[in-house]
Structure formats: C-alpha cells, structure tokens
Design an enzyme around this catalytic site. Sequence first.
Site, mmCIF file in Angstrom:
data_model
loop_
_atom_site.group_PDB
_atom_site.id
_atom_site.type_symbol
_atom_site.label_atom_id
_atom_site.label_comp_id
_atom_site.label_asym_id
_atom_site.label_seq_id
_atom_site.Cartn_x
_atom_site.Cartn_y
_atom_site.Cartn_z
ATOM 1 N N LYS A 166 -104.325 -65.105 36.435
ATOM 2 C CA LYS A 166 -103.728 -65.379 37.757
ATOM 3 C C LYS A 166 -104.777 -65.094 38.816
ATOM 4 O O LYS A 166 -105.712 -64.306 38.574
ATOM 5 C CB LYS A 166 -102.517 -64.461 37.977
ATOM 6 C CG LYS A 166 -101.589 -64.928 39.061
ATOM 7 C CD LYS A 166 -100.600 -65.978 38.573
ATOM 8 C CE LYS A 166 -99.801 -66.573 39.712
ATOM 9 N NZ LYS A 166 -98.741 -67.465 39.249
ATOM 10 N N ASP A 180 -99.413 -71.820 43.188
ATOM 11 C CA ASP A 180 -98.352 -70.798 43.228
ATOM 12 C C ASP A 180 -97.942 -70.732 44.700
ATOM 13 O O ASP A 180 -98.172 -71.701 45.452
ATOM 14 C CB ASP A 180 -98.873 -69.453 42.694
ATOM 15 C CG ASP A 180 -97.770 -68.412 42.490
ATOM 16 O OD1 ASP A 180 -97.089 -68.466 41.451
ATOM 17 O OD2 ASP A 180 -97.568 -67.541 43.365
#
Length: 445
Positions: free
Chosen positions: A126, A166
Amino acid sequence: MDAHLNDIYDAVIRRNPGEPEFHQAVESLFGSLAVALGRHPEYADDALVERMCEPERQIIFRVPWADDSGRIHVNRGYRVQFSSVLGPYKGGLRFHPSVNLGIIKFLGFEQIYKNALTGLPIGGGKGGSDFDPKGRSDREVMRFCQSFMTELQRHIGEHTDVPAGDIGVGQREIGYLFGQYMRLKNAHESGVITGKGISWGGSLVRKEATGYGVAYFVSNVLESAGDSLDGKRVVVSGSGNVAIYAIEKVQQQGGIVVACSDSSGYIVTEKGIDVPLLKDIKERRRARIHTYADESGSATFVRDGSVWDVDCDVALPCATQNELDHTAAETLARNGCTIVAEGANMPVTPAGVRTLRQAGVKFGPGKAANAGGVATSALEMQQNASRDSWHFDYTDQRLESIMSDIFQRCRDTAETYGAPDDYVLGANIAGFTTVADAMCALGVV
Ligand code: NDP
C-alpha cells in the site's frame, strides 16, 4: 488471543509506536488465529507470524511540487511493500491529509490477506501521501503526481509492485502517475499500475469493481439464508468510488439506497438514489453532497448527525476507517439492520464489530467484502500481460464468481473451525493459511 500471539502482539506495539491503526489491524487478525495455530503447529515455527507483521520493505520519500502561484509545497510519500509471497506487491495509493506510516501499514497488512482470499497471484502492499487533492486544480494535482512518481518509479514494476487507486486517487491521478512513469521509463509498461482508463490499458469493470463486489458479497450472504436484496432498505456511507458503485449495483438488484454521505454530512431520500445525478455531482463536478439535495428535489441534507441513524436492513460503510463505532452499531441493530458489510477498509471499530455480532447482525469484513476491486485489478494485469481486453459482461461475470468464491471460502472456513456465520474468523483464517502455506514452502526469507 493465546499467550504466543499475545507476546507477538506486544512486540508489534513496542516496535511500531504511534501506529494505532496498524496495531488494530494486527489485533483483528490475531483474534481469529489461536484456533488455526492450534490445528497447525507448524505455523508457530520459524517466527512465521512475526515475519508476517514486519513489512519486507518500507519506503518514505519527499514530494516537492509547485502550486499554481509558483509556491513550493513539500509532502511525504510512502510505499510499504508488505508481502510478496503470493505475487508482486499489490495495493492502492491513498492521497489524504490523514495519511501517515501507520495508516499505510494497516492498509498494507489488510491487503495481504484480502489478496490471498481472491485466489489470484498477488502479494500485499500500500502507499500514498499526506497530499490533499481537494480544492487543488487539475494542474496542481498533475504536478504533484509527476513528482510522486519520479521517486516511486524506482521501486515498482509489473513483476515487483503494482499500485492502484484508493481514497483521493481516481482515474485522473492514475493517468498523471502512469504518464510520468511512461516518460521516465521510455516504455508503455501497462502492467505497472491498475485502474487505468479503458483506452490506455485499463479494464472494463475496474472502476465499478469494489462497489459491485460489495453488493455481490451481500447478495451471497442473503442467498445463503434464502433471501435477496430485492426490496431491502440500504444505507451507504461515503459517495466516492466504492460507495457510488455499491449504490448502483444494490439498486440494480432491487434494493433501495435511502442515504449516503461525504465528510460534510449525509442525504436521505425515500425514493432511492438517482445514480446518474450522484455520479455527475461527485465524479464530474467534484462537488459536496448537499448539491444532491439541492438538485434532486427529493432528498434532504443533514449536516450534523450520523448516517447510521437512518433505518435500514443493510448498512454498507464505504468511506474510511473507524467510521462506525459501537454506538452506531447499537443504533443499527435497534433499527432492525441485519447485515453490515465493509466496503471501506476497517470502517467498523472493534467494539462496533462486537456489538453487531452480539446483536446477531451478519458482518462481512472488508478483507472479504471489498476484495472485488483488487481482484479486478488482477484481471486488468492479466489483460495487460496478454495484450487483450475483455468485454464488460465477461469481466463482470468473473468478478461475480470471484466474490461468490470468497464468500464460500469465508463461510466454509468458519464452519470448519466451529464458528458458522463468523465471516471475520472465516476470512482471517482462509487468508492467513494461504499466505502461511506459501511462506512455509519458500523458507525463511
Ligand atoms: P474516494 O476518495 O473515492 O471516496 C471516499 C469517500 O469517503 C468520499 O465520499 C469522502 O468524502 C468519504 N470520506 C473520506 N474520509 C472521510 C472521513 N474522514 N469522514 C467522512 N467521510 C470521509 O475513496 P474510495 O471510494 O476509493 O475508498 C473508500 C474506502 O474504500 C477506503 O477505505 C478505501 O481504502 C476502501 N477501498 C477502496 C478500493 C477501491 O478500489 N477504490 C478497494 C478496496 C477498498 P469527502 O469527499 O468529503 O472526503
């Protein structure tokens, strides 16, 4: 948690101070693991669980950029490459002022087990930045993305690490990031990033996938009890990518979404959400949610209060972490809500999850319920590798069948471990054992 896991958890807290969201994600996984370690003592060997809690690599970098008046700003960029045992690191980039290392580590940790649940060959990672795209011009966002990618490009690649979007990173940002990557590498390596536009290497259904996947997951839960979404009242938090497409698919399946929100408040409408209007407001105009009430003529805007106060059968938190606490969980249960599924990552607090389960509300954890986005990213990677592009219906069918497989794995694993309908335990153990088996096979690395 048993004594062995407790010791590891204490060490995680000691070694990662000031990262409460990361601690929370680890605790949430560990809460399900005692029974798995009891049946598989080999998973307690070779510091396997300790290694799982330590990212393979953490990269932090400076991102300088110029605003439209020429003033220089400095943000911080992150990429946490958590686990590559199942495939290249895979996970989104988040641009939001709240981003810090602990948030990125929590998201990266969750991503490992979510990606394992999809059954596709992708590891977990991430990244992101504390940059706030809100209120910035397209040119400012472009300059920021170019600066961010100028550093990130050293660390990613289609066989190494494949970012996606995201919060705060949609197709506009993916375009600027990919454009800069292409320029720096002098190559059109479309497999390096997912969430691309259709004409430049993207996959149909990727934009819709996380939200559609949440709706498919809920349909599976309902079908297993002989029910369906038809006629159900549904409340969704957020009005970003995940929320919009969860709303769209829920309504295609006969549900009525009576409320949704953004960080300024929520709107309520008994008529169901007008999805084209919501898309126009949020995707094209990037306006605030009260605009929906101003223009639809059938909705009310509520500035203060909680979207979870609205009566519903199904609640889908699709905004951000820890947005649904135990008070909201009590309200939902009292008002007759029977299913909560996490479209966002970790939106329900641990106390909220306990309250829901004690009240008999079925709970779909994000690892399982929102895995459709990353699964379709993996399908985008497949299309890029074979220089092919699939039709919408075919890709959507693949997504639907992946979500059904994920649901069945959660349900079957929960049953095998003596906890029927405990999808948290099912998702945690099914994801964990997939990663643990691969780690055992690959040796101590
Ligand atoms: P977007 O940026 O598109 O939308 C986020 C939405 O949540 C916006 O409506 C935003 O409102 C709201 N929101 C964000 N922070 C807060 C806050 N602190 N309080 C209240 N509302 C807030 O993001 P996505 O839809 O892509 O992501 C939403 C969630 O889903 C995140 O948890 C993400 O990690 C998760 N997720 C996303 C996937 C994807 O494919 N995009 C895949 C899997 C999970 P506002 O505009 O006012 O800030």
